[in-house]
Motif scaffolding. Structure first.
Motif, short mmCIF file in Angstrom:
data_model
loop_
_atom_site.label_atom_id
_atom_site.label_comp_id
_atom_site.label_asym_id
_atom_site.label_seq_id
_atom_site.Cartn_x
_atom_site.Cartn_y
_atom_site.Cartn_z
N GLN A 1 93.54 81.31 16.88
CA GLN A 1 92.29 81.97 16.92
C GLN A 1 91.06 81.14 17.12
O GLN A 1 89.91 81.76 17.45
CB GLN A 1 92.08 83.11 15.62
CG GLN A 1 93.09 84.17 15.60
CD GLN A 1 93.33 84.96 16.78
OE1 GLN A 1 93.90 84.55 17.74
NE2 GLN A 1 92.80 86.03 16.56
N GLN A 2 91.19 79.87 16.73
CA GLN A 2 90.13 79.06 16.74
C GLN A 2 89.93 78.66 18.35
O GLN A 2 89.17 77.81 18.71
CB GLN A 2 90.51 77.73 16.06
CG GLN A 2 90.49 77.80 14.72
CD GLN A 2 90.59 76.51 13.87
OE1 GLN A 2 90.09 76.59 12.72
NE2 GLN A 2 91.73 75.87 14.46
N GLY A 3 90.96 79.10 19.35
CA GLY A 3 90.67 78.60 20.65
C GLY A 3 90.95 77.30 21.10
O GLY A 3 90.64 76.81 22.05
N LEU A 4 91.78 76.74 20.06
CA LEU A 4 92.09 75.38 20.31
C LEU A 4 93.23 75.23 21.24
O LEU A 4 93.34 74.43 22.03
CB LEU A 4 92.75 74.65 18.89
CG LEU A 4 91.92 73.59 18.48
CD1 LEU A 4 93.03 72.92 17.40
CD2 LEU A 4 91.81 72.48 19.53
N LEU B 1 85.22 75.21 26.44
CA LEU B 1 84.02 76.06 26.01
C LEU B 1 83.88 76.94 27.36
O LEU B 1 83.81 78.12 27.16
CB LEU B 1 82.84 75.59 25.55
CG LEU B 1 81.90 76.38 24.86
CD1 LEU B 1 82.47 77.44 23.72
CD2 LEU B 1 80.51 75.60 24.59
N GLN C 1 87.01 83.18 13.09
CA GLN C 1 87.49 81.78 12.78
C GLN C 1 86.54 81.20 13.91
O GLN C 1 86.33 81.52 15.14
CB GLN C 1 88.96 81.81 13.48
CG GLN C 1 90.14 82.23 12.60
CD GLN C 1 90.41 81.13 11.64
OE1 GLN C 1 90.11 80.22 11.70
NE2 GLN C 1 91.22 81.57 10.69
N PRO C 2 85.93 80.11 13.49
CA PRO C 2 85.07 79.17 14.38
C PRO C 2 85.83 78.80 15.54
O PRO C 2 86.99 78.28 15.43
CB PRO C 2 84.49 77.90 13.36
CG PRO C 2 85.48 78.11 12.21
CD PRO C 2 86.17 79.38 12.03
N HIS C 3 85.00 78.58 16.64
CA HIS C 3 85.71 78.56 17.99
C HIS C 3 85.55 76.81 18.17
O HIS C 3 84.75 76.08 18.04
CB HIS C 3 84.84 79.06 18.95
CG HIS C 3 85.61 78.77 20.35
ND1 HIS C 3 85.79 77.62 21.11
CD2 HIS C 3 86.38 79.72 21.12
CE1 HIS C 3 86.44 77.79 22.22
NE2 HIS C 3 86.80 79.14 22.27
N ALA C 4 86.79 76.41 18.12
CA ALA C 4 86.96 75.00 17.95
C ALA C 4 86.34 73.95 19.18
O ALA C 4 85.79 73.10 18.94
CB ALA C 4 88.68 74.26 17.91
N MET C 5 86.26 74.71 20.35
CA MET C 5 85.77 73.91 21.43
C MET C 5 84.04 73.97 21.25
O MET C 5 83.41 72.97 21.50
CB MET C 5 86.28 74.87 22.79
CG MET C 5 87.84 74.53 23.36
SD MET C 5 88.12 73.02 23.62
CE MET C 5 89.52 72.79 22.68
N GLN D 1 95.40 80.92 12.61
CA GLN D 1 94.34 80.07 12.67
C GLN D 1 94.28 79.20 13.88
O GLN D 1 93.34 79.10 14.71
CB GLN D 1 94.67 79.14 11.28
CG GLN D 1 93.20 78.38 10.98
CD GLN D 1 93.35 77.64 9.88
OE1 GLN D 1 93.96 78.10 8.74
NE2 GLN D 1 92.93 76.34 9.75
N LEU D 2 95.35 78.46 14.09
CA LEU D 2 95.43 77.81 15.17
C LEU D 2 95.00 78.59 16.56
O LEU D 2 94.41 78.12 17.45
CB LEU D 2 96.70 77.16 15.33
CG LEU D 2 97.06 75.95 16.44
CD1 LEU D 2 96.61 74.86 15.80
CD2 LEU D 2 98.53 75.64 16.39
N SER E 1 91.68 75.57 27.07
CA SER E 1 91.46 74.14 26.53
C SER E 1 92.42 73.32 27.17
O SER E 1 92.34 71.99 27.00
CB SER E 1 91.95 74.33 24.94
OG SER E 1 93.18 74.94 24.83
#
Lengths: 344, 344
Positions: B113-116, B54, A46-50, B110-111, B59
């Motif tokens: 794992q995206q690091g959001l 990051l 999963q691409p890292h959103a930050m 998804q939410l 976050s």
DNA sequence: TGGCTCCGTCGAAACGCTTCGATGCTCTCC
DNA sequence: GGAGAGCATCGAAGCGTTTCGACGGAGCCA
């Protein structure tokens, strides 16, 4: 936890190639793309959103800003919020809520300057809204659900209050009513320049003139008690009244109760319609109240779509949409009593 | 647009010093701190959220997950959402909404794992909730508004359904009622293991036994029509009934209407209370309905605080809070008719 | 006065991604 | 057969923070 470089290693390509494959920002051969995707789900990457946000300068997050004041919360608000979140999600965005108690743009600025959101959606817009000024000055992308006095260069979607009010008055006029009362929100709300109130009042007066019928506007607070009280005022000041229009969901209960208390029954003795309400409001009463229902979800959807489109295609022309309410006839309005008499 | 290194240059210190001054993560001399802060507001600097996220792997965004199904939206839900957003904001966090239509944990994963988001808050928790399994397996921080069958190691805040139901039954029993009907939500909801329904049903039965009075449970869909229909069923199956308990806001209208249609008046002929509703629901009726009101805002606040505390102090002990509903007596319940007769 | 510790500060290396310029390759056309 | 164009791919430089290890100076004690 897997990063893009893990994917690259597994797929046997470079990091940038993976990035291109994911975003389609450069052409990639079919074979490579397949290998990359295979690696991605082997690693459940999963691409890292930050990281993505930092590098691309686009967070893919939208801010929804709705100041909440004494008007309080009703069904419509929730429908807006949920509709907006859904649409954002469908478009690959996330929605951040900023339910700030004040309309002061300070916190809004903070939100925008932190690079957290790509754009914001403004709800509960005033005729002369400080948030709009601020956002404009920053050249920060935004769209409105609602509109203000000067909307140049702003994408918005709003209820078509003018046509809704005009429809409502025409509807009642066509039934034979000649003395109407429009129960709107508080005087302060009007004075603060809240668009829905300002616009409907203007159109009400205007439409009365066109039809050459009588009517008056009554300002009313946001509680059942206020609704009840205003009813008595109306009957005192305007004894000939035969139809009521209300755009005040929270006072509506009081109005309906008040009518019953006074021995008026709907629609035999008096007609009542509610404007710009959620479909669900009218159903709450007995008999149910004829509603000019606001398409909240649709407006939320359109608002978000407007903003996303603006973000992704800055060159597109500005879009300003007005959505009329649709009438749901629940039988609380009919020909006035004297008409019945005439018929007999 | 100013970055931390602009601030550093203006203040005449290094970038890391600025960071320490902002976050307090290392001691900084008073003189330096002052210069840094001066530089910050000279440049009206705002730290970039994505960059910060990051680098720090935090976050400062929370996810609020509430699946929406046929139960639909009421006042309570909005109060939750708004309360949560407020509290998050007060704690320096933002709130992201994920109003996913399904309870499938896929999008939730998804939410996360995206690091959001740093953590999520689960609403509308089932007894055996797949989201909980998923989050647990990932060791991803979360808190619940609601609870499931096995809550070991999970922070949650929930309505104290047991005590609320028991309070309600006791209240009616004390008034002299001996034949009760509990109108709850749909049978499917019960079968799906939705906690509020499961728990209140259990407690209802149990409390009846304790008081040695009669009663039955009626499952009811989420519409006025369903409420109306169930009323007829009740009077057929249990003609001696003198008090109704309802935990179904959307059917309540139908119930109230139905009673009126059948010529019963509240509370003279029959008593009615609504459980776990928003304060605002009971007020919508005439006469208003006595409500065991759910403290939505408070629960939302507590839920968010639980999560934030977990994130910032992982070592803190698990907290599991139950908040009882508080009764707001609106006069729709009284001693049963036969008691009046006895008195006469 | 030399050797400690402690405090305040600095420089540089991450964090995980996007994007720019460059590079090799194949294909086409004279 | 060599120049030119176009495509697929690569390497590296950011993006704006945090954080780790290091370092110099001040203060203390022997």
């Amino acid at each position: 936890m897997a990063t893009i470089s893990d994917v690259a290693r597994v797929a046997g390509v470079s990091v940038s190639t993976v990035s291109y494959a994911i975003n389609g920002s450069r052409p990639i051969s079919e074979a490579t793309r397949l290998r990359v995707f295979a690696a991605m789900d082997a690693l459940s990457y999963q691409p890292h959103a930050m990281a993505r946000g930092l590098a691309s300068k686009r967070s893919r997050i939208l801010g929804l800003h709705f100041p909440m004041e004494d008007r309080g919360l009703g069904f419509t608000e929730l429908e807006f919020v949920v509709g907006a979140a859904d649409t954002a999600f469908a478009g690959g965005y996330h929605l951040i809520l900023s339910p700030l108690m004040s309309e002061q743009p300070r916190e809004l600025l903070q939100l925008t300057q932190q690079g957290l959101v790509d754009g914001v959606i403004l709800m509960e817009v005033l005729q002369d809204d400080p948030r709009v000024e601020a956002l404009r000055a920053l050249r920060f992308p935004f769209a409105m659900i609602g509109r203000c006095a000067d909307n140049r260069g702003i994408d918005y979607v709003d209820t078509d209050f003018e046509s809704t009010m005009s429809d409502a008055v025409c509807y009642l006029a066509a039934l034979g009513h000649t003395s109407l009362a429009y129960i709107t929100q508080s005087h302060q709300t009007f004075d603060s320049g809240y668009g829905p109130v300002v616009r409907t009042c203007a159109t009400f007066t205007q439409t009365l003139l066109q039809h050459d019928i009588a009517g008056a506007i009554y300002f009313c607070g946001a509680s059942a008690a206020d609704g009840n009280a205003i009813l008595r005022t109306i009957f005192e000041e305007q004894p000939a009244v035969t139809a009521l229009l209300a755009m005040n969901d929270r006072a509506l209960v009081g109005i309906v109760q008040g009518l019953d208390d006074l021995g008026y029954s709907l629609p035999a003795d008096i007609s009542l319609v509610t404007l710009v309400s959620s479909m669900r409001i009218g159903e709450l009463f007995r008999p149910p109240v004829t509603t000019f229902a606001v398409p909240s979800s649709e407006m939320a959807r359109l608002g978000v779509e407007l903003l996303i489109d603006r973000l992704e295609n800055p060159a597109h022309p500005i879009r300003q949409l007005l959505i009329p309410c649709t009438m749901v006839d629940q039988g609380s309005a009919a020909a006035p009593a004297h008409m019945h008499v005439v018929r007999v």
